[in-house]
Design an enzyme around this catalytic site. Structure first.
Site, PDB file in Angstrom:
ATOM      1  N   SER A  15      65.724  35.509  59.813  1.00 47.03           N
ATOM      2  CA  SER A  15      65.161  36.770  59.347  1.00 47.03           C
ATOM      3  C   SER A  15      66.217  37.863  59.383  1.00 47.03           C
ATOM      4  O   SER A  15      67.084  37.874  60.269  1.00 47.03           O
ATOM      5  CB  SER A  15      63.986  37.164  60.245  1.00 47.03           C
ATOM      6  OG  SER A  15      63.623  38.505  60.061  1.00 47.03           O
TER       7      SER A  15
ATOM      8  N   TYR B 206      58.722  38.420  67.550  1.00 53.21           N
ATOM      9  CA  TYR B 206      59.180  37.667  66.381  1.00 53.21           C
ATOM     10  C   TYR B 206      60.676  37.810  66.170  1.00 53.21           C
ATOM     11  O   TYR B 206      61.398  36.818  66.043  1.00 53.21           O
ATOM     12  CB  TYR B 206      58.424  38.145  65.136  1.00 53.21           C
ATOM     13  CG  TYR B 206      58.962  37.574  63.843  1.00 53.21           C
ATOM     14  CD1 TYR B 206      58.757  36.246  63.521  1.00 53.21           C
ATOM     15  CD2 TYR B 206      59.689  38.373  62.956  1.00 53.21           C
ATOM     16  CE1 TYR B 206      59.252  35.716  62.338  1.00 53.21           C
ATOM     17  CE2 TYR B 206      60.176  37.853  61.768  1.00 53.21           C
ATOM     18  CZ  TYR B 206      59.958  36.533  61.466  1.00 53.21           C
ATOM     19  OH  TYR B 206      60.457  36.006  60.303  1.00 53.21           O
TER      20      TYR B 206
ATOM     21  N   LYS C 168      63.706  34.955  66.549  1.00 55.29           N
ATOM     22  CA  LYS C 168      64.600  34.590  65.449  1.00 55.29           C
ATOM     23  C   LYS C 168      66.061  34.808  65.840  1.00 55.29           C
ATOM     24  O   LYS C 168      66.940  34.041  65.422  1.00 55.29           O
ATOM     25  CB  LYS C 168      64.253  35.398  64.195  1.00 55.29           C
ATOM     26  CG  LYS C 168      62.970  34.941  63.512  1.00 55.29           C
ATOM     27  CD  LYS C 168      63.108  33.539  62.925  1.00 55.29           C
ATOM     28  CE  LYS C 168      61.910  33.153  62.091  1.00 55.29           C
ATOM     29  NZ  LYS C 168      62.043  31.815  61.477  1.00 55.29           N
TER      30      LYS C 168
END
Length: 290
Positions: free
Chosen positions: A174, A207, A211
């Site tokens: 990401s 999140y 990542k």
């Protein structure tokens, strides 16, 4: 069996499904193993693609695999080992995002099947979120899916990957994972919320940190498999106009790009266009800083 065998997780929707479509449009024929947590949804995705591409030389086969379930991963490995004997390209696309809003000490969440970039700067109505998840559980689950589960699946499938003549290992990362750019205040996600508590601005700390951890995981697999000739990357596909975050049309209005663009980028990596950037996190226009 002479075709390149591609195994992609989380491929029944989102970026994963678009990547399969992109590979189907390629002049190179593939054997694609379309992984999905639900056997029924994986089968449905394959049937959809067969209707869209009736004359393709590429073969798409559904594979049930849930990266949170070790038995599911082992069953998928046994099936692929028995039927194909190797994997040429492993694309770790499956992942999960939990959008959270702090509200009177309770974390409300909406669990989203995540295969592409998070919405940068979007504002969310807490009424969109359903269910409750304790903070510790939410953080543990984020890391379990995005980092731990990805590692276990990779570790399980490496014996098949190293049998390939040109093995490739991709991790879908990401743009929110970069430490270097986390001070970029032009990205609303990096801006500090107003003084006071509770905070009502969206947060994806779990999140994005998971990542970032996955980026290091890729670097470790690069080190471990270097002598085996495995080409390894993190691929950052960009902010895509998908349902991740709630509404594809709203995402498009916020500047999201066509998911096919991200999928074509993944295909380019599969087909050798970014071999000069092995071991790095890459974007379509360059290298993403750590």
């Amino acid at each position: 069996m002479d075709k390149t065998i591609v195994f992609i997780t989380g491929a029944n929707t989102g970026l994963g499904l678009e990547t399969v479509r992109s590979l189907l449009r390629s002049s190179t024929p593939y054997t694609i193993l379309l992984g999905g947590r639900s056997r029924d949804k994986a089968h449905a995705a394959v049937q959809l693609l067969q209707a869209e591409f009736p004359n393709t030389a590429t073969v798409v086969t559904p594979v049930q695999v849930d990266i949170e379930d070790d038995d599911s991963i082992e069953n998928a490995f046994n099936y692929v080992a028995d039927q194909y004997g190797r994997v040429d390209v492993l694309i770790n696309n499956a992942g999960m995002s939990f959008e959270i809003v702090f509200n009177v000490g309770v974390i409300h969440h909406r669990e989203i099947s995540c295969s592409h970039e998070y919405i940068l700067g979007s504002q969310f109505d807490p009424q969109m979120y359903s269910g409750e998840l304790a903070m510790r559980d939410m953080w543990n689950k984020s890391w379990n899916v995005n980092t731990t589960g990805t590692h276990i699946l990779t570790h399980t499938f490496v014996p098949l990957l190293v049998k390939s003549a040109d093995p490739r290992l991709l991790f879908i990362t990401s743009g929110t994972s970069t430490l270097t750019e986390s001070d970029n205040l032009a990205i609303r996600l990096n801006q500090s919320p107003a003084k006071g508590w509770p905070k009502t601005a969206p947060s994806i700390s779990a999140y994005r940190s998971s990542k970032t951890g996955m980026n290091m995981l890729m670097r470790e697999w690069r080190r471990i498999l270097s002598e085996d000739g495995v080409k390894t990357w993190c691929v950052s596909p960009g902010f895509l106009a998908t349902g991740l975050g709630g509404n594809a049309e709203r995402n498009r209005q916020l500047g999201a790009i066509d998911p096919a663009i991200g999928a074509n980028f993944v295909r380019d990596v599969v087909e050798g266009a970014r071999d000069q950037d092995v071991g790095k996190a890459i974007r379509w226009d360059g290298v993403q800083p750590w």
